[in-house]
Write a protein that holds these residues in place. Sequence first.
Motif, PDB file in Angstrom:
ATOM      1  N   ALA A 156      -4.146  -2.703 -42.642  1.00 39.09           N
ATOM      2  CA  ALA A 156      -4.672  -4.039 -42.362  1.00 39.09           C
ATOM      3  C   ALA A 156      -6.167  -4.000 -42.049  1.00 39.09           C
ATOM      4  O   ALA A 156      -6.898  -4.941 -42.363  1.00 39.09           O
ATOM      5  CB  ALA A 156      -3.907  -4.670 -41.191  1.00 39.09           C
ATOM      6  N   ARG A 157      -6.633  -2.912 -41.460  1.00 41.26           N
ATOM      7  CA  ARG A 157      -8.034  -2.814 -41.026  1.00 41.26           C
ATOM      8  C   ARG A 157      -8.956  -2.284 -42.114  1.00 41.26           C
ATOM      9  O   ARG A 157     -10.135  -2.626 -42.151  1.00 41.26           O
ATOM     10  CB  ARG A 157      -8.119  -1.904 -39.800  1.00 41.26           C
ATOM     11  CG  ARG A 157      -7.390  -2.414 -38.585  1.00 41.26           C
ATOM     12  CD  ARG A 157      -8.100  -3.597 -37.987  1.00 41.26           C
ATOM     13  NE  ARG A 157      -9.184  -3.140 -37.126  1.00 41.26           N
ATOM     14  CZ  ARG A 157     -10.240  -3.866 -36.807  1.00 41.26           C
ATOM     15  NH1 ARG A 157     -10.381  -5.061 -37.322  1.00 41.26           N
ATOM     16  NH2 ARG A 157     -11.177  -3.401 -36.008  1.00 41.26           N
ATOM     17  N   SER A 158      -8.445  -1.418 -42.991  1.00 46.53           N
ATOM     18  CA  SER A 158      -9.313  -0.721 -43.944  1.00 46.53           C
ATOM     19  C   SER A 158      -8.749  -0.787 -45.363  1.00 46.53           C
ATOM     20  O   SER A 158      -7.618  -0.367 -45.603  1.00 46.53           O
ATOM     21  CB  SER A 158      -9.463   0.751 -43.529  1.00 46.53           C
ATOM     22  OG  SER A 158      -9.946   1.543 -44.600  1.00 46.53           O
ATOM     23  N   PRO A 159      -9.538  -1.297 -46.318  1.00 43.38           N
ATOM     24  CA  PRO A 159      -9.069  -1.322 -47.708  1.00 43.38           C
ATOM     25  C   PRO A 159      -8.880   0.079 -48.278  1.00 43.38           C
ATOM     26  O   PRO A 159      -8.052   0.290 -49.169  1.00 43.38           O
ATOM     27  CB  PRO A 159     -10.179  -2.077 -48.444  1.00 43.38           C
ATOM     28  CG  PRO A 159     -11.394  -1.950 -47.567  1.00 43.38           C
ATOM     29  CD  PRO A 159     -10.874  -1.898 -46.178  1.00 43.38           C
ATOM     30  N   VAL A 160      -9.633   1.035 -47.762  1.00 43.00           N
ATOM     31  CA  VAL A 160      -9.506   2.414 -48.230  1.00 43.00           C
ATOM     32  C   VAL A 160      -8.163   2.990 -47.792  1.00 43.00           C
ATOM     33  O   VAL A 160      -7.438   3.612 -48.582  1.00 43.00           O
ATOM     34  CB  VAL A 160     -10.671   3.278 -47.711  1.00 43.00           C
ATOM     35  CG1 VAL A 160     -10.486   4.738 -48.118  1.00 43.00           C
ATOM     36  CG2 VAL A 160     -11.999   2.745 -48.233  1.00 43.00           C
ATOM     37  N   PHE A 161      -7.805   2.804 -46.519  1.00 43.63           N
ATOM     38  CA  PHE A 161      -6.498   3.269 -46.045  1.00 43.63           C
ATOM     39  C   PHE A 161      -5.362   2.518 -46.738  1.00 43.63           C
ATOM     40  O   PHE A 161      -4.294   3.081 -46.988  1.00 43.63           O
ATOM     41  CB  PHE A 161      -6.387   3.097 -44.531  1.00 43.63           C
ATOM     42  CG  PHE A 161      -7.034   4.210 -43.752  1.00 43.63           C
ATOM     43  CD1 PHE A 161      -6.664   5.525 -43.964  1.00 43.63           C
ATOM     44  CD2 PHE A 161      -8.018   3.937 -42.810  1.00 43.63           C
ATOM     45  CE1 PHE A 161      -7.260   6.555 -43.253  1.00 43.63           C
ATOM     46  CE2 PHE A 161      -8.619   4.967 -42.096  1.00 43.63           C
ATOM     47  CZ  PHE A 161      -8.231   6.277 -42.321  1.00 43.63           C
ATOM     48  N   ARG A 162      -5.592   1.225 -47.031  1.00 44.20           N
ATOM     49  CA  ARG A 162      -4.553   0.448 -47.715  1.00 44.20           C
ATOM     50  C   ARG A 162      -4.242   1.062 -49.079  1.00 44.20           C
ATOM     51  O   ARG A 162      -3.072   1.185 -49.466  1.00 44.20           O
ATOM     52  CB  ARG A 162      -5.020  -1.004 -47.868  1.00 44.20           C
ATOM     53  CG  ARG A 162      -3.968  -1.933 -48.428  1.00 44.20           C
ATOM     54  CD  ARG A 162      -4.223  -3.391 -48.064  1.00 44.20           C
ATOM     55  NE  ARG A 162      -5.528  -3.873 -48.492  1.00 44.20           N
ATOM     56  CZ  ARG A 162      -6.536  -4.173 -47.672  1.00 44.20           C
ATOM     57  NH1 ARG A 162      -6.395  -4.036 -46.363  1.00 44.20           N
ATOM     58  NH2 ARG A 162      -7.680  -4.614 -48.130  1.00 44.20           N
ATOM     59  N   ALA A 163      -5.293   1.451 -49.803  1.00 39.90           N
ATOM     60  CA  ALA A 163      -5.076   2.083 -51.112  1.00 39.90           C
ATOM     61  C   ALA A 163      -4.494   3.478 -50.964  1.00 39.90           C
ATOM     62  O   ALA A 163      -3.623   3.890 -51.757  1.00 39.90           O
ATOM     63  CB  ALA A 163      -6.412   2.144 -51.860  1.00 39.90           C
ATOM     64  N   GLN A 164      -4.948   4.202 -49.932  1.00 36.46           N
ATOM     65  CA  GLN A 164      -4.487   5.575 -49.731  1.00 36.46           C
ATOM     66  C   GLN A 164      -3.029   5.630 -49.316  1.00 36.46           C
ATOM     67  O   GLN A 164      -2.291   6.541 -49.711  1.00 36.46           O
ATOM     68  CB  GLN A 164      -5.364   6.240 -48.665  1.00 36.46           C
ATOM     69  CG  GLN A 164      -5.068   7.719 -48.447  1.00 36.46           C
ATOM     70  CD  GLN A 164      -5.986   8.326 -47.391  1.00 36.46           C
ATOM     71  OE1 GLN A 164      -6.712   7.625 -46.696  1.00 36.46           O
ATOM     72  NE2 GLN A 164      -5.954   9.637 -47.272  1.00 36.46           N
ATOM     73  N   LEU A 165      -2.576   4.635 -48.544  1.00 36.30           N
ATOM     74  CA  LEU A 165      -1.220   4.675 -47.990  1.00 36.30           C
ATOM     75  C   LEU A 165      -0.205   3.852 -48.777  1.00 36.30           C
ATOM     76  O   LEU A 165       0.988   4.170 -48.781  1.00 36.30           O
ATOM     77  CB  LEU A 165      -1.247   4.188 -46.539  1.00 36.30           C
ATOM     78  CG  LEU A 165      -2.073   5.037 -45.557  1.00 36.30           C
ATOM     79  CD1 LEU A 165      -2.182   4.334 -44.216  1.00 36.30           C
ATOM     80  CD2 LEU A 165      -1.464   6.419 -45.380  1.00 36.30           C
ATOM     81  N   PHE A 166      -0.683   2.769 -49.444  1.00 37.46           N
ATOM     82  CA  PHE A 166       0.264   1.876 -50.111  1.00 37.46           C
ATOM     83  C   PHE A 166      -0.098   1.553 -51.557  1.00 37.46           C
ATOM     84  O   PHE A 166       0.694   0.911 -52.259  1.00 37.46           O
ATOM     85  CB  PHE A 166       0.369   0.541 -49.337  1.00 37.46           C
ATOM     86  CG  PHE A 166       0.943   0.690 -47.960  1.00 37.46           C
ATOM     87  CD1 PHE A 166       2.300   0.904 -47.775  1.00 37.46           C
ATOM     88  CD2 PHE A 166       0.125   0.625 -46.837  1.00 37.46           C
ATOM     89  CE1 PHE A 166       2.831   1.032 -46.499  1.00 37.46           C
ATOM     90  CE2 PHE A 166       0.641   0.749 -45.559  1.00 37.46           C
ATOM     91  CZ  PHE A 166       2.006   0.965 -45.397  1.00 37.46           C
ATOM     92  N   GLY A 167      -1.269   1.943 -52.013  1.00 37.02           N
ATOM     93  CA  GLY A 167      -1.701   1.590 -53.356  1.00 37.02           C
ATOM     94  C   GLY A 167      -1.006   2.399 -54.436  1.00 37.02           C
ATOM     95  O   GLY A 167      -0.294   3.375 -54.158  1.00 37.02           O
ATOM     96  N   PRO A 168      -1.236   2.020 -55.690  1.00 40.32           N
ATOM     97  CA  PRO A 168      -0.599   2.732 -56.809  1.00 40.32           C
ATOM     98  C   PRO A 168      -1.048   4.183 -56.940  1.00 40.32           C
ATOM     99  O   PRO A 168      -0.337   5.011 -57.498  1.00 40.32           O
ATOM    100  CB  PRO A 168      -1.033   1.913 -58.045  1.00 40.32           C
ATOM    101  CG  PRO A 168      -2.235   1.142 -57.596  1.00 40.32           C
ATOM    102  CD  PRO A 168      -2.035   0.881 -56.150  1.00 40.32           C
ATOM    103  N   MET A 169      -2.254   4.480 -56.404  1.00 39.06           N
ATOM    104  CA  MET A 169      -2.769   5.850 -56.464  1.00 39.06           C
ATOM    105  C   MET A 169      -2.628   6.548 -55.113  1.00 39.06           C
ATOM    106  O   MET A 169      -3.404   7.462 -54.782  1.00 39.06           O
ATOM    107  CB  MET A 169      -4.242   5.818 -56.895  1.00 39.06           C
ATOM    108  CG  MET A 169      -4.483   5.147 -58.237  1.00 39.06           C
ATOM    109  SD  MET A 169      -3.678   5.996 -59.605  1.00 39.06           S
ATOM    110  CE  MET A 169      -4.675   7.478 -59.672  1.00 39.06           C
TER     111      MET A 169
END
Length: 425
Positions: free
Chosen positions: A222-235
């Motif tokens: 919720a706080r960081s778009p980078v963590f969002r991609a790292q933890l839940f994104g397709p990559m």
Amino acid sequence: MGRVLRETPNPPLSSSTEGATTSSTSVMKTLNGSHHFKITGYSQSKGTGVGKYIASDMFMVGGYLWAVYFYPDGKSPEDNAAYVSLFIALASEGTDVRALFELTLLDQSGKERHKVHSHFGRTLESGPYTLKYRGSMWGYKRFFRRTLLEQSDYLKNDCLSVHCSVGVVKSHTEGPKFYSIAVPPSRIGHHFGQLLKTGKGTDVSFEVDGEVFYAHKLVLAARSPVFRAQLFGPMKEQNTKQIKVEDIEAPVFKFLETSPCKLYAGVADAYAFEVNLWHALLHFMYWDSLPDMQELTGLDSKWVTTLMSQHLLAAADRYGLERLRLLCESNLREDVAINTVATTLALAEQHHCFQLKAVCLKFVAVPENLRAVMQTDGFVYLKESCPSVMTELLEYVARVIEHSVYLCKHGIEPIFDGSDANGRR
């Protein structure tokens, strides 16, 4: 057999409200403010062209931003630069903003024969002036004939002094207040901070320099778009429960740790700097504030606080934490110093911190500061990694020299401390 539902009549009004007399009051009030605008180097502004202006800093009155616009060659082409023009403009978003204005050109002879154009005294005749939208102006195209101005006491040492007053008119209706409820301030940061502190419900861990930190995926995402991609994104990473954090240190610090001067050398090892950095980063993401740096590092040193802000600035940019980046920019802006300014300038350039970059360039461009800064290891890195900044620095230095020559010609003692006459950087 179905039931018959009878309509229930409305209860009668109580005797306390029947026939009661209520009242309300429409209140008009004027929120006043003023701004002093000093225009130096008037003669050098002539010839810039009709419609070209010199603007003051923006200032706030009545919840709106305003600015003074001075046109040395006038605002209208038909006047052939025979007059100077002076206006006050709405500089923020607004619709139908009603206000009163006063523009005063100050007499600098001490006789106090000021030239005043005021809207305040005409309120009963025409009412407040309405500005329809951002950029709307009030003022005078023919504020003063230029030939007369240049022979007057309003111009002294090639300088003009303008005082602007603004009164924003607002209205509201007041009625009886039956009750009020006190609403406490938000404590969401405290609640999330306690979640981190207790470690309940953590579902991801980070290993930093041998130390393990536990956190919550949803909070980080919720706080960081980078963590969002790292933890839940397709990559996303294959192992999202245990993540090893490497290479968190910005390149500038790796260079400085191996420098001959050793100003930065060994700090990360001696004081577990990367571990402290990760502590501070997680603290911000949960609490939405920075921790006490001296308490975190165990060192009572302003320099260590500056160093932590530099590291956090780079980390904030890496993880897309815009508010943290701005907080670090603000802290570093207040702590510009000889030993650290070149490093801060390099970080500002690499992480697109334009306001911080301007502050650093202005500080370094002062001759006394420049000589000292050039001896630091940060300056060596700045030359190697940011050659374009060196060009900008030369332009700043040229401006400082030009300004000092002008001041000396007019018998004014130049200030060479990296700040203006009011001590602001």
